[in-house]
Motif scaffolding. Structure first.
Motif, short mmCIF file in Angstrom:
data_model
loop_
_atom_site.label_atom_id
_atom_site.label_comp_id
_atom_site.label_asym_id
_atom_site.label_seq_id
_atom_site.Cartn_x
_atom_site.Cartn_y
_atom_site.Cartn_z
N SER A 143 0.86 -1.17 0.00
CA SER A 143 0.00 0.00 0.00
C SER A 143 0.90 1.23 0.00
O SER A 143 1.19 1.82 1.03
N GLU B 264 -17.61 0.77 -1.28
CA GLU B 264 -16.34 0.11 -1.03
C GLU B 264 -16.64 -1.12 -0.18
O GLU B 264 -17.27 -1.02 0.87
N SER C 296 -11.89 -0.38 -10.39
CA SER C 296 -10.68 -0.70 -9.63
C SER C 296 -10.42 0.31 -8.53
O SER C 296 -10.00 -0.03 -7.42
N ASN C 297 -10.63 1.61 -8.80
CA ASN C 297 -10.62 2.60 -7.73
C ASN C 297 -11.46 3.78 -8.17
O ASN C 297 -11.76 3.93 -9.34
N GLN D 276 -11.07 11.19 -6.91
CA GLN D 276 -10.60 11.30 -5.53
C GLN D 276 -9.26 12.03 -5.45
O GLN D 276 -8.73 12.19 -4.36
N GLY E 135 -5.00 8.07 -7.66
CA GLY E 135 -5.50 6.76 -8.02
C GLY E 135 -4.35 5.95 -8.57
O GLY E 135 -3.28 5.92 -7.99
N SER E 136 -4.59 5.31 -9.68
CA SER E 136 -3.55 4.46 -10.22
C SER E 136 -3.34 4.85 -11.67
O SER E 136 -4.29 5.20 -12.38
N TYR F 298 -8.53 2.85 -15.08
CA TYR F 298 -9.63 2.27 -14.32
C TYR F 298 -10.05 0.96 -14.97
O TYR F 298 -10.18 0.89 -16.20
N ASN G 47 -14.73 -2.46 -5.34
CA ASN G 47 -15.47 -1.20 -5.34
C ASN G 47 -16.53 -1.23 -6.43
O ASN G 47 -16.31 -1.81 -7.50
#
Lengths: 240, 444, 403
Positions: B230, C60, C98-99, C103, C106-107, C127, C229
């Motif tokens: 994480s 979530e 995936s997220n 926000q 993220g990724s 995503y 999610n």
């Protein structure tokens, strides 16, 4: 040696356009213990004269000595010290400080003299008792009548034991009965030995002085009633 | 005499209550805004570890792709993290007195008590050097020894809060805690610990609070323990071989670790040389395709590199100080009218024997008194603003109590109010002491 | 008419005029720059995300237990969950993701056309969503096609994937506009991705820069051993009822899970904290500054009216009308405000340069300049007119009264 001596003192007021001569080569000597009145029409330079004598204003030419000391050469601090120790002021408008009570008003010059607390207290109480306001220490000026305010102002002038009292129309804002009381008080002070120089345009007041000076257009007309005896204190009994 | 002047000043202020109230409001606002802004800024910018910050260094090496710039750093900087393989080798240096990687994993905690639901937590991966290096306070037990790192021992250090929650605050050293599918032994319980910012993990957990669990770094390499990383992980280059699950640690260019060292005095250059020679060695093996670009960054500088202080916060501090300037200009005007309105009284004081310098000092003190009272009003207003701010920001950004009036804010408000009083008062006081007494005594 | 006398009167009250001019100048400099900063922050707050954020619920789910280590097991759970969610009355559609978007992070990954040099790498937020994502997010296909059930990954492990990109990403990778059918390399030449669809604009905050609207979608059953999610888009009227029902629907099939339900707006708000904080602080400072300066102008005009009470009486006695008196004070204040504004503009540009050197911000534009100056002027007139009106109502009889 006279206590104060002015020789050829000249003062001009300048604005952008006009130059007014307020004092014109004025020469005068006052001995210690005299009671002198200064009178003259409006604009004749009375107040300027008093301001110069009281070191509240500068002048352009001539010399002015107090106790033989040339004041124009003194620093602001030294002049302030002379005002504080040798001179007491009484104004037409009383000029009490409205935020301070009677006690604190009389205290002001003593503070600038940096006297110890006990001595200040003693002097304040004594001088207020002398003017008959011993019981009003905590009153604010706004809670007093005009006559009472002027007495506080006199007490303030007396508290530092000055040798010269300068009074500018001291009775100008007062009714005649109160005015007589104040004049009586001034005579008492003079009896004690203080020199008094009083500006007034009230002929009655002026007449009560030992010596009367008239000013006209900044020039002096000295009138010394040599033949007439000094007016005695007993002859001007208070009205009330 | 000063006391007497203050008394005079107080009397004079109380004598004109409305005017005084307006003046105090004006300067109070002027003090409140920069006090609040500087307090906020201070929370971001404070030194979290003042006694050691000059011997602690973050280490970065430029192992990144030769053809693309790492995206979350200033142009020309190496990646924000280092790779596992680089950390593993840098740990072997004898120069640092302490060293530790810092990263995060997620897993489930299964509390022993049946009343508590299992919950997911982010946990800090660190080496044994982490605890002495950052002076973490222990209530019970201690960190782990170096063998625990080497042997991937299942040990854990927990925070005071976690100990309260999971073990009712007792000495839990030696007890077991289930993390994921496995039991870990508690070896240490921290005392109160809440550095702001959480400087060793500013990339992921800047505003804290610090995490509840600290684990030996290499437990993440044991797939049976079920930890998932994480942390911001950024990779380039070919994916590691599929047949070796450990290759993503030992062979990949994945960067995900903040690396910290404590250097003995005078060893900085030696350590920089060491890091450079390490990367030169790696270049010979075909890694580090970019030019030599390594950084050994002192702690506080690292805070700057990571923009721990948001740039907008710096701008707001300057703007708030300019706001104070406007309020001071206003104050000069107010004080000037105030003193000129009381010119007759100044004349009386002069006639009664006050010298110019005494009047000047008197009036300047009155201004300082106005400043100080305005400062009090300012502190009250600033504390309201900070409380409101503390409530309006979500806990993730600022846990409750992050912002508020503290000693620093008081000091700031006090200093600002004295400076404001002094600067705003100089000119009006000078004008007051130049008032010609003769002109003020006739009328009234 | 009276400009000459006004200047002479101002230069006689030099200190007060200078103070006020300085105050107005500094105020204007700060207000303009704060306003500029605030508009930029607002712009980033107001920037449309391109998705129907108001009507989307973000769920979530945290999972426990060894079953979830198994990809196939998770795929079944996800399929069952979204099917159940889509059955809820008022739900338009739902997708695993995936997220969460919006926000603030993220990724992301780097992509380039297959075989292109690494200099072509473009970073894109990524995503993983299923074939219901278009309706769930409210995006439109502008070229190619939407995801179909067949695109979804059927087993764990590397495969060649069909992907959808936003128009901005398509243009960044293939400036010639022929993105559909192209293969892209996102880290492995062996397993490239094929672009099958291009959607219209979507924007997600990601630390700034063009990557925020260059988004890449993978098809799949996004999930991890620790959870998954979902996004659910509802009819506006049904939002609240769906919001409260989600929890129950998901726990019914798999009770041993923890479900957290949020609105997408809440998630977006969390990512915009610094911006919103700045806007609040900046607008407060602007308001306070204008307030303080208005007071300052009011104070000076009042003072100058009081000081000239007798003079005003004399002027009135000599025949000046009420309007003339009013005009005199307004003009006086206008002269001061104009000089102050001129200096303020210079100071504002200086401050602008300083701020721009400290943080990336846009420079002062004419709109901000014009609005700021007009606002300050109106306040100056307001602050003058009250005491000026009082002055104009003074009685001519004051001339004969000795004060």
């Amino acid at each position: 040696m006279p206590m104060i001596e002015l020789v050829d003192v000249t003062k001009n007021y300048r604005t952008d356009l006009v130059e007014t001569c307020a004092l014109d080569s004025l020469s005068l000597a006052i001995e210690e213990g005299e009671f002198v009145s200064v009178s003259g029409p409006s604009g004749s330079g009375k107040t300027t004269f008093l301001n110069v004598v009281g070191l509240l204003d500068t002048f352009d030419q001539g010399t002015y000595t107090i106790d033989g000391q040339d004041v124009s050469k003194l620093t602001d601090r030294a002049q302030s010290r002379i005002r504080n120790e040798k001179i007491g002021f009484i104004f037409q408008g009383f000029n009490l400080i409205p935020d301070l009570d009677v006690f604190d008003n009389v205290d002001v010059p003593l503070r600038y003299r940096r006297l110890p607390r006990e001595e200040r207290r003693e002097r304040i109480v004594r001088s207020l008792e002398l003017v008959g306001l011993g019981g009003r220490l905590k009153h604010l000026p706004s809670q007093l009548s005009g006559g009472q305010q002027q007495r506080v102002a006199i007490a303030r002038a007396l508290a530092s034991d000055p040798r010269l009292i300068l009074a500018d129309e001291p009775t100008g804002n007062l009714d005649s009965a109160t005015a007589a009381e104040i004049m009586h008080l001034l005579h008492e002070i003079n009896e004690e030995g203080a020199t008094i120089l009083m500006v007034t345009h009230d002929a009655g007041c002026a007449a009560q002085a030992q010596r009367q000076i008239h000013l006209l257009d900044g020039r002096l007309i000295d009138y010394r009633p040599t033949e007439a005896p000094n007016i005695r204190l007993s002859q001007i009994a208070p009205v009330s | 005499m000063i006391v007497y002047y203050l008394k005079l000043a107080l009397r004079s202020l109380l004598g004109t209550p409305t005017q005084t109230a307006v003046t105090l409001l004006a300067i109070g606002l002027g003090i409140a805004v920069p006090t609040a802004m500087l307090s906020v800024h201070h929370v971001f910018a404070q030194n979290p570890l003042p006694e050691k910050s000059n011997v602690l260094f973050n280490v970065r090496v430029d192992s990144w792709d030769p053809n693309s710039q790492f995206f979350d750093v200033e142009p020309g900087d190496p990646p924000k993290h280092i790779t596992y393989q680089d950390m593993d080798r840098l740990l072997k240096s004898q120069i640092p007195s302490h060293a530790s990687g810092v990263s995060g994993v997620a897993n489930f905690v299964f509390p022993g008590s049946p009343d508590l639901q299992p919950y997911q937590a982010r946990m800090q991966l660190v080496h044994h050097g982490f605890f002495p290096m950052f002076d973490l306070p222990f209530r019970f037990g201690s960190g782990w020894a170096s063998q625990a790192d080497a042997q991937r021992q299942r040990v854990v250090v927990i925070s005071q809060d976690a100990n309260q929650k999971l073990f009712s605050g007792e000495n839990s050293v030696g007890r077991t805690l289930r993390i994921g599918q496995n039991d870990f032994t508690v070896v240490g319980v921290l005392g109160p610990y809440n550095p702001t910012p959480v400087f060793f993990d500013v990339i992921r957990n800047q505003m804290g609070p610090p995490l509840d669990f600290y684990l030996p770094f290499d437990v993440v390499r044991d797939p049976s323990l079920g930890f998932t990383i994480s942390a911001d992980t950024d990779s380039w280059g070919p994916p590691p071989p599929e047949d070796d699950p450990d290759a993503s640690f030992t062979m990949s260019e994945r960067t995900w670790i903040q690396y910290w060292v404590e250097l003995p005095p005078g060893q900085l250059q030696a350590y920089r040389d060491y890091v450079d020679s390490y990367t030169l060695g790696q270049k010979e093996l075909g890694r580090f395709p970019r030019p030599l670009n390594n950084r050994v960054t002192p702690l506080m500088e690292w805070m700057e590199v990571r923009n721990v202080v948001p740039p907008v916060s710096v701008a707001l501090v300057w703007i708030s100080l300019l706001f104070l300037v406007v309020c001071c200009l206003n104050l000069v005007g107010l004080l000037l009218s105030r003193f000129l309105a009381s010119a007759p009284q100044l004349g009386v004081h002069r006639a009664l024997g006050a010298s110019r310098s005494e009047i000047f000092l008197q009036r300047l003190l009155e201004c300082e008194l106005v400043g100080a009272m305005g400062g009090l009003a300012g502190i009250a207003l600033a504390s309201l603003a900070l409380v409101a701010l503390d409530h309006s920001l979500p806990d993730r950004m600022a846990p409750p109590g992050t912002f508020g009036i503290d000693g620093y804010s008081l000091l700031v408000a006090f200093t600002l109010s004295l400076i404001a009083g002094l600067l705003s008062g100089l000119y009006p006081a000078w004008r007051a002491c130049r008032v010609a007494p003769a002109h003020q005594l006739k009328l009234q | 008419m009276e400009i000459g006398p006004i200047f002479r009167s101002l230069s006689r009250n030099k200190t007060r005029s200078i103070l006020l001019i300085l105050e107005i100048a500094v105020t204007l400099a700060i207000v303009l720059n704060c306003w500029n900063l605030m508009m930029q922050q607002r712009e980033s707050l107001m920037r449309p995300s391109g998705i129907d954020e108001k009507n989307i619920i973000a769920v979530e789910v945290q999972t426990f237990g060894p079953d979830y280590q198994d990809w196939e097991y998770r795929r079944q759970v996800v399929s069952r969950d979204v099917a159940a969610l889509r059955q809820l009355p008022g739900v338009i559609d739902a997708t695993p993701i995936s997220n969460f978007p919006l926000q603030g992070g993220g990724s992301s990954l780097q992509a380039k056309p297959l075989g292109a040099r690494d200099t072509a790498l473009t970073r894109a937020p990524v995503y993983t969503v299923d074939d219901h994502m278009l309706r769930t997010l409210d995006l439109e296909i502008v070229a190619g096609r939407a995801f179909e059930a067949g695109d979804l990954r059927s087993e764990d492990g590397p495969v060649i994937m069909n992907v959808i990109v936003t128009q901005d990403l398509a243009e960044a990778l293939f400036p010639d506009g022929d993105a559909i059918g192209q293969t892209i390399d996102t880290g492995s030449e062996e397993w490239p991705d094929i672009i099958v669809g291009v959607v219209d604009a979507m924007h997600t905050p990601y630390g700034g820069g063009p990557m925020e609207s260059q988004i890449l979608f993978y098809p799949g059953f996004a999930s991890r051993a620790s959870g998954m999610n979902y996004l659910i888009r509802t009819e506006p009227a049904a939002f609240d009822s769906v919001f409260s029902a989600v929890d129950g629907v998901l726990l019914e099939s798999e009770p041993s899970r923890v479900v957290q339900v949020q609105t997408l707006l809440e998630i977006k708000g969390g990512g915009q904290v610094i911006s919103r904080f700045s806007v609040q602080v900046l607008s407060t400072i602007i308001g306070l500054l204008l307030f303080v300066t208005t007071l300052g102008i009011y104070g000076m005009t009042s003072f100058s009216v009081t000081q000239r009470t007798k003079q005003i009486g004399t002027r009135r006695a000599l025949g000046a009308s009420q309007g003339a008196i009013l005009r005199y004070f307004l003009l006086e204040s206008l002269v001061v405000t104009l000089i102050g504004s001129a200096l303020g503009l210079i100071a504002a540009s200086g401050l602008d340069v300083l701020i721009a050197s400290q943080m990336d911000s846009e420079r002062l534009g004419p709109t901000v300049l014009a609005t700021g100056i007009l606002l300050l002027w109106s306040l100056a007139i307001l602050a003058t007119i009250v005491p000026a009106l009082r002055a104009s109502k003074l009685s001519p009889a004051l001339a004969t009264r000795t004060v």
